[in-house]
Design a protein around this motif. Structure first.
Motif, mmCIF file in Angstrom:
data_model
loop_
_atom_site.group_PDB
_atom_site.id
_atom_site.type_symbol
_atom_site.label_atom_id
_atom_site.label_comp_id
_atom_site.label_asym_id
_atom_site.label_seq_id
_atom_site.Cartn_x
_atom_site.Cartn_y
_atom_site.Cartn_z
ATOM 1 N N GLY A 177 30.676 -33.755 15.178
ATOM 2 C CA GLY A 177 31.121 -34.797 14.147
ATOM 3 C C GLY A 177 30.165 -35.106 12.820
ATOM 4 N N PHE A 178 29.277 -33.752 12.653
ATOM 5 C CA PHE A 178 28.800 -33.497 11.783
ATOM 6 C C PHE A 178 27.599 -32.947 11.862
ATOM 7 C CE2 PHE A 178 23.622 -33.163 10.111
ATOM 8 C CZ PHE A 178 23.378 -33.572 9.786
ATOM 9 N N GLY A 179 27.317 -31.429 11.078
ATOM 10 C CA GLY A 179 26.221 -30.199 11.670
ATOM 11 C C GLY A 179 25.991 -30.001 9.928
ATOM 12 N N ARG A 180 25.222 -28.997 10.870
ATOM 13 C CA ARG A 180 24.322 -28.295 9.581
ATOM 14 C C ARG A 180 23.900 -26.503 9.204
ATOM 15 N NH1 ARG A 180 19.319 -32.548 10.949
ATOM 16 N NH2 ARG A 180 19.563 -34.259 8.427
ATOM 17 N N PHE A 181 23.648 -26.303 8.604
ATOM 18 C CA PHE A 181 23.510 -24.914 8.402
ATOM 19 C C PHE A 181 22.554 -24.679 6.816
ATOM 20 C CE2 PHE A 181 24.344 -20.666 7.077
ATOM 21 C CZ PHE A 181 24.459 -20.559 8.460
ATOM 22 N N LEU A 182 21.574 -23.242 7.332
ATOM 23 C CA LEU A 182 20.820 -23.027 5.961
ATOM 24 C C LEU A 182 21.339 -21.629 5.794
ATOM 25 C CD1 LEU A 182 18.243 -24.816 4.530
ATOM 26 C CD2 LEU A 182 16.762 -22.952 6.734
ATOM 27 N N THR A 183 21.112 -21.921 4.166
ATOM 28 C CA THR A 183 21.708 -20.096 4.088
ATOM 29 C C THR A 183 20.855 -19.754 3.922
ATOM 30 O OG1 THR A 183 21.359 -21.104 1.512
ATOM 31 C CG2 THR A 183 23.456 -21.304 2.210
ATOM 32 N N GLY A 184 20.925 -18.143 4.496
ATOM 33 C CA GLY A 184 19.793 -17.630 3.925
ATOM 34 C C GLY A 184 20.311 -16.384 2.124
ATOM 35 N N SER A 185 20.282 -15.263 1.886
ATOM 36 C CA SER A 185 19.997 -14.984 0.588
ATOM 37 C C SER A 185 21.653 -14.951 -0.040
ATOM 38 C CB SER A 185 18.716 -13.632 0.032
ATOM 39 O OG SER A 185 19.842 -12.561 1.645
ATOM 40 N N THR A 186 22.775 -14.651 1.684
ATOM 41 C CA THR A 186 23.715 -14.826 0.739
ATOM 42 C C THR A 186 24.787 -15.172 -0.018
ATOM 43 O OG1 THR A 186 24.445 -14.976 2.969
ATOM 44 C CG2 THR A 186 24.118 -12.536 2.555
ATOM 45 N N GLY A 187 23.982 -16.430 0.776
ATOM 46 C CA GLY A 187 24.127 -17.537 -0.021
ATOM 47 C C GLY A 187 25.832 -18.468 0.869
ATOM 48 N N GLU A 188 25.110 -17.381 2.444
ATOM 49 C CA GLU A 188 26.762 -17.485 3.226
ATOM 50 C C GLU A 188 26.347 -18.815 4.273
ATOM 51 O OE1 GLU A 188 30.338 -16.772 3.599
ATOM 52 O OE2 GLU A 188 30.023 -14.911 2.044
ATOM 53 N N TYR A 189 27.486 -19.761 4.088
ATOM 54 C CA TYR A 189 27.414 -21.177 4.659
ATOM 55 C C TYR A 189 28.772 -20.833 6.352
ATOM 56 C CZ TYR A 189 30.784 -23.721 2.917
ATOM 57 O OH TYR A 189 32.355 -24.032 3.011
ATOM 58 N N LEU A 190 28.774 -20.879 8.061
ATOM 59 C CA LEU A 190 29.502 -21.002 8.443
ATOM 60 C C LEU A 190 29.473 -21.949 9.518
ATOM 61 C CD1 LEU A 190 31.657 -19.620 10.276
ATOM 62 C CD2 LEU A 190 29.640 -18.103 11.558
ATOM 63 N N PHE A 191 30.942 -23.015 9.704
ATOM 64 C CA PHE A 191 30.381 -23.946 10.826
ATOM 65 C C PHE A 191 31.875 -23.379 11.759
ATOM 66 C CE2 PHE A 191 28.510 -26.034 7.823
ATOM 67 C CZ PHE A 191 27.669 -26.793 8.441
ATOM 68 N N ARG A 192 31.538 -23.788 13.182
ATOM 69 C CA ARG A 192 33.344 -23.760 14.006
ATOM 70 C C ARG A 192 33.457 -25.528 14.338
ATOM 71 N NH1 ARG A 192 34.050 -21.935 19.837
ATOM 72 N NH2 ARG A 192 32.515 -23.588 20.288
ATOM 73 N N THR A 193 34.477 -26.060 13.736
ATOM 74 C CA THR A 193 34.960 -27.248 14.009
ATOM 75 C C THR A 193 36.649 -27.128 14.106
ATOM 76 O OG1 THR A 193 34.563 -29.077 12.929
ATOM 77 C CG2 THR A 193 35.373 -27.414 10.767
ATOM 78 N N ILE A 194 36.754 -28.191 13.382
ATOM 79 C CA ILE A 194 38.270 -28.296 13.981
ATOM 80 C C ILE A 194 39.132 -28.577 12.776
ATOM 81 C CG2 ILE A 194 38.327 -29.302 16.005
ATOM 82 C CD1 ILE A 194 38.149 -32.799 15.441
ATOM 83 N N ARG A 195 40.165 -28.470 12.874
ATOM 84 C CA ARG A 195 41.011 -28.944 10.857
ATOM 85 C C ARG A 195 40.825 -30.238 10.773
ATOM 86 N NH1 ARG A 195 46.746 -29.810 9.966
ATOM 87 N NH2 ARG A 195 47.575 -27.531 7.985
#
Ligand SMILES: [Fe+2]
Length: 227
Positions: A127-145
């Motif tokens: 229901g909730f997630g976090r991601f801290l970006t690195g130098s590329t500014g990229e983030y990634l989650f695996r979730t549902i549509r």
């Protein structure tokens, strides 16, 4: 190494899940999803937080919303790899941005004590997630549509924080959903280009036998942070 692999590696705690996530991400074309960053730099519009930012955080707040801690049963829903970049006003990637997402489960129930149909909530969905970006500014989650619920088109809520400060609260939507046109929050974004910038393609992930989807949502902040 594919940068997505390294992202997945960094943010998954257990050895098994590390392997699982990297295997799924490896060799895919997430970066080539149509609708990726457009030519013109459109600042991502702020949108309401809504009433359902979790009032109690899940036990697990990592970037894999399909699995809570090390349980074996994944959440119900269409598996979606949700990625993008956090950019500043000059289109420079922003590092150390804490990206938070939250969304309802496949039955429209939020991880919030005030959510309708609380007892029906899919306890396997984080229901909730976090991601801290690195130098590329990229983030990634695996979730549902995301799915619709009464009064709202499918959407995913976002918050971007940096150094403990909230910088932006917004939402993203699925391109081509007829409900978008009837959604008060979506329609409340006056500038059509800004509205387009938060309405993204959810497409079949190439070579995924499990029918997974990929979506790409870049966020352009309205300012340039100090170094
Ligand atoms: Fe919502």
């Amino acid at each position: 190494m594919n940068p997505l692999n390294s992202i997945a590696f960094r943010h998954c705690e257990s050895q098994n899940r590390r392997h699982f996530l990297s295997r799924l991400a490896g060799g895919t074309m997430l970066f080539a999803v149509p609708g990726a960053f457009a030519d013109a730099l459109i600042r991502t519009p702020a949108q309401t937080e809504g009433p359902f930012y979790p009032d109690h955080l899940p036990l697990d707040t990592d970037n894999d919303l399909l699995i809570v801690n090390d349980t074996l049963t994944p959440a119900v829903g269409e598996v979606t790899w949700l990625s993008g970049r956090i950019l500043d006003a000059r289109a420079e990637p922003m590092r150390n941005a804490l990206v938070e997402i939250w969304q309802c489960d496949a039955k429209g129930v939020y991880l919030h004590s005030g959510s309708a149909n609380g007892p029906k909530r899919d306890s396997n969905f984080q229901g909730f997630g976090r991601f801290l970006t690195g130098s590329t500014g990229e983030y990634l989650f695996r979730t549902i549509r995301p799915v619709p619920y009464p009064g709202r088109a499918p959407h995913i809520h976002y918050k971007v924080k940096r150094n403990g400060k909230e910088l932006l609260t917004t939402q993203c939507y699925i391109k081509g959903q007829p409900q978008n046109e009837r959604d008060g929050v979506w329609k409340g974004i006056a500038d059509p280009k800004a509205r387009d910038s938060v309405t993204v393609d959810f497409v079949a992930l190439k070579n995924s036998r499990a029918g997974e989807l990929a979506a790409r949502f870049d966020i352009v902040m309205g300012f340039t942070p100090e170094a």
